[in-house]
Each structure stands twice: as structure tokens, then as C-alpha cells.
Motif scaffolding. Structure first.
Motif, PDB file in Angstrom:
ATOM      1  N   LEU A  18       0.710  -0.988   0.016  1.00 20.57           N
ATOM      2  CA  LEU A  18       0.260   0.134   0.003  1.00 20.57           C
ATOM      3  C   LEU A  18       0.991   1.067  -0.212  1.00 20.57           C
ATOM      4  N   ILE A  19       2.057   1.279   0.678  1.00 18.18           N
ATOM      5  CA  ILE A  19       2.495   2.903   0.687  1.00 18.18           C
ATOM      6  C   ILE A  19       3.451   2.732   0.280  1.00 18.18           C
ATOM      7  N   GLY A  20       4.024   4.116  -1.067  1.00 23.07           N
ATOM      8  CA  GLY A  20       5.267   4.236  -1.552  1.00 23.07           C
ATOM      9  C   GLY A  20       5.237   4.120  -2.599  1.00 23.07           C
ATOM     10  N   ARG A  21       4.166   4.206  -3.461  1.00 20.79           N
ATOM     11  CA  ARG A  21       3.361   3.134  -5.058  1.00 20.79           C
ATOM     12  C   ARG A  21       3.028   4.472  -5.477  1.00 20.79           C
ATOM     13  N   ALA A  68       3.155   9.775  -3.734  1.00 16.18           N
ATOM     14  CA  ALA A  68       3.338   8.205  -3.730  1.00 16.18           C
ATOM     15  C   ALA A  68       1.611   8.144  -2.482  1.00 16.18           C
ATOM     16  N   SER A  69       1.660   6.682  -3.217  1.00 12.12           N
ATOM     17  CA  SER A  69       0.419   6.126  -2.084  1.00 12.12           C
ATOM     18  C   SER A  69       0.699   5.726  -0.065  1.00 12.12           C
ATOM     19  N   GLY A  70       0.163   6.400   0.253  1.00 14.31           N
ATOM     20  CA  GLY A  70      -0.127   6.318   1.478  1.00 14.31           C
ATOM     21  C   GLY A  70      -1.602   5.252   2.121  1.00 14.31           C
ATOM     22  N   ALA A  71      -1.203   5.524   2.726  1.00 20.69           N
ATOM     23  CA  ALA A  71      -3.021   4.818   3.784  1.00 20.69           C
ATOM     24  C   ALA A  71      -3.904   5.542   4.786  1.00 20.69           C
TER      25      ALA A  71
END
Length: 82
Positions: A18-21, A68-71
Motif C-alpha cells: 500500500l505504501i510508496g507506490r 506516492a500512495s499512503g494509507a
């Protein structure tokens, strides 16, 4: 709790990192995960999709001129006001 897209830590949802993409890639994988399991899904406060039953959603975190993707993870009755 919010997990920052640039600093982590890394979190996954049944093998989906989920993270950093790239946010659109994570969004697509999370939506596919939800549909494959016939779960309900919502678009939350800042536009990120998430499975209704898991109380989490994908966020976009600014990283300079990119994102960047986070959640974000939250209690069932919590409301996002910002």
C-alpha cells in the motif's frame, strides 16, 4: 492512523503493497481485491477508495512534484474532517 507514503512503514493488504507506490496502481489493486471478495467499498474524504468493512483507504501523499500512495486506518465510527 495515517501511514505516510514517503516515510512508511510499509503496510500491505493481503499482499498488496500500500505504501510508496503509484496511487492509481494501488487504487486499482485495492478495488480489484474488494470486487474479488464481493466486499462493499467507499470513496473516502480525500478521494481514496477502500473496503467498507476494513476501515482503511488509500491516500495520496505529496512527494515533491509527484505523489506516492499512503494509507489511513480508522475506527468504525470515525469521520475524516481534514
Amino acid at each position: 492512523m495515517t501511514v505516510h507514503g514517503c516515510t512508511g512503514p510499509q503496510v500491505d493488504l493481503d499482499g498488496i503493497r500500500l505504501i510508496g507506490r503509484t496511487v492509481s496502481e494501488v487504487d486499482a489493486e485495492v478495488i480489484q481485491y474488494i470486487e474479488d471478495r464481493d466486499l462493499g467499498w467507499l470513496i473516502y474524504g480525500d478521494g481514496g477508495p477502500g473496503p467498507e468493512e476494513l476501515n482503511m483507504y488509500v491516500r495520496a501523499t505529496r512527494a515533491g512534484d509527484t505523489v506516492a500512495s499512503g494509507a489511513r486506518f480508522f475506527a468504525q465510527d470515525w469521520e475524516d474532517h481534514g
